[in-house]
Write an enzyme that holds these catalytic residues in place. Sequence first.
Site, PDB file in Angstrom:
ATOM      1  N   HIS A  30       0.934  -1.003  -0.047  1.00  0.00           N
ATOM      2  CA  HIS A  30       0.073  -0.124   0.104  1.00  0.00           C
ATOM      3  C   HIS A  30       0.931   1.176   0.130  1.00  0.00           C
ATOM      4  CE1 HIS A  30      -3.751   2.183   0.199  1.00  0.00           C
ATOM      5  NE2 HIS A  30      -3.328   2.639   1.605  1.00  0.00           N
ATOM      6  N   HIS A  42      -3.498   8.942   1.024  1.00  0.00           N
ATOM      7  CA  HIS A  42      -3.450   7.990   0.486  1.00  0.00           C
ATOM      8  C   HIS A  42      -4.468   7.693  -0.341  1.00  0.00           C
ATOM      9  CE1 HIS A  42      -4.616   5.149   3.758  1.00  0.00           C
ATOM     10  NE2 HIS A  42      -4.207   6.208   4.396  1.00  0.00           N
ATOM     11  N   CYS A 152      -3.418   2.878  -5.682  1.00  0.00           N
ATOM     12  CA  CYS A 152      -2.548   3.497  -4.740  1.00  0.00           C
ATOM     13  C   CYS A 152      -1.153   4.046  -5.177  1.00  0.00           C
ATOM     14  CB  CYS A 152      -2.541   3.051  -3.224  1.00  0.00           C
ATOM     15  SG  CYS A 152      -1.938   1.445  -3.291  1.00  0.00           S
TER      16      CYS A 152
END
Length: 268
Positions: A30, A42, A152
């Site tokens: 991530h 994010h 992301c």
Amino acid sequence: MGLLSNRVSRESLKPGDHIYSWRTAYIYAHHGIYVGDDKVIHFTRRGQEVGTGTVLDLLLISSGPARSREPCPTCAAPQEAHGVFVSCLKCFLSGGVLYRFEYAVTPALFLAKARGGTCTLAVSDQEDIVVHRAKYLLENGFGCYNVFKNNCEDFAIYCKTGLLVVEQGTIGQSGQAVSIIGGPLAAVLSTPLRLVTTNVYGMAATAIGVYCASRYAADIGMRRDVVKVEVEDLTRRLATGLLQVVEPQVPVALAPPQSSSQPQLLSH
């Protein structure tokens, strides 16, 4: 910097850093932009770190961090409308290890990486510009989340470089997507070469070579179909439909690999 990734300490972080953390079994990482004051901006799929809208989500969600039953007192609730939100560094890491994504790496180091999604050949903009983009997108969104086309990592790369893909037809710049698609694709592409390379070691070397070449060609720092887009112009295009990301309509397992990662600039 190591060959696998670039682990860093929290104390070394600076506003504008592109950071990431691997999840369970290194299935995915991530990514986000550190903006200072222990905060990370994010991009998610409506608050969920990854998602495709298909059965593949069962694997991805099971690899993600377990959600705490107690809400964090310092984190804002995810924006259901556009998926960009801010959280504290602790919640962003979710117990994982902190890594910094590297920019302007040499071709040799890029190719030496065992897996994509840790570095790029592209050059980063100045820290204040990066932070401005991230905060602006926090308020205005980054389009529709798509694990292969607008994820992301794509969000963080755009914040760092301001670059967007302007044409379809090739695998996008997201290193994770290229790693997922590029591995099987390399195996398929190298299959006809077995007539030339008959032993298993030669076939493996050929597959690795094809995989590395696909990663190199797909990197945002090497592609020719990219353009610098101001963040204000980006959000205007998203709002007026000149920039679109379409959710996948068929199961990933049945769909052919599709082109470039990130939102696509329409020609009109």
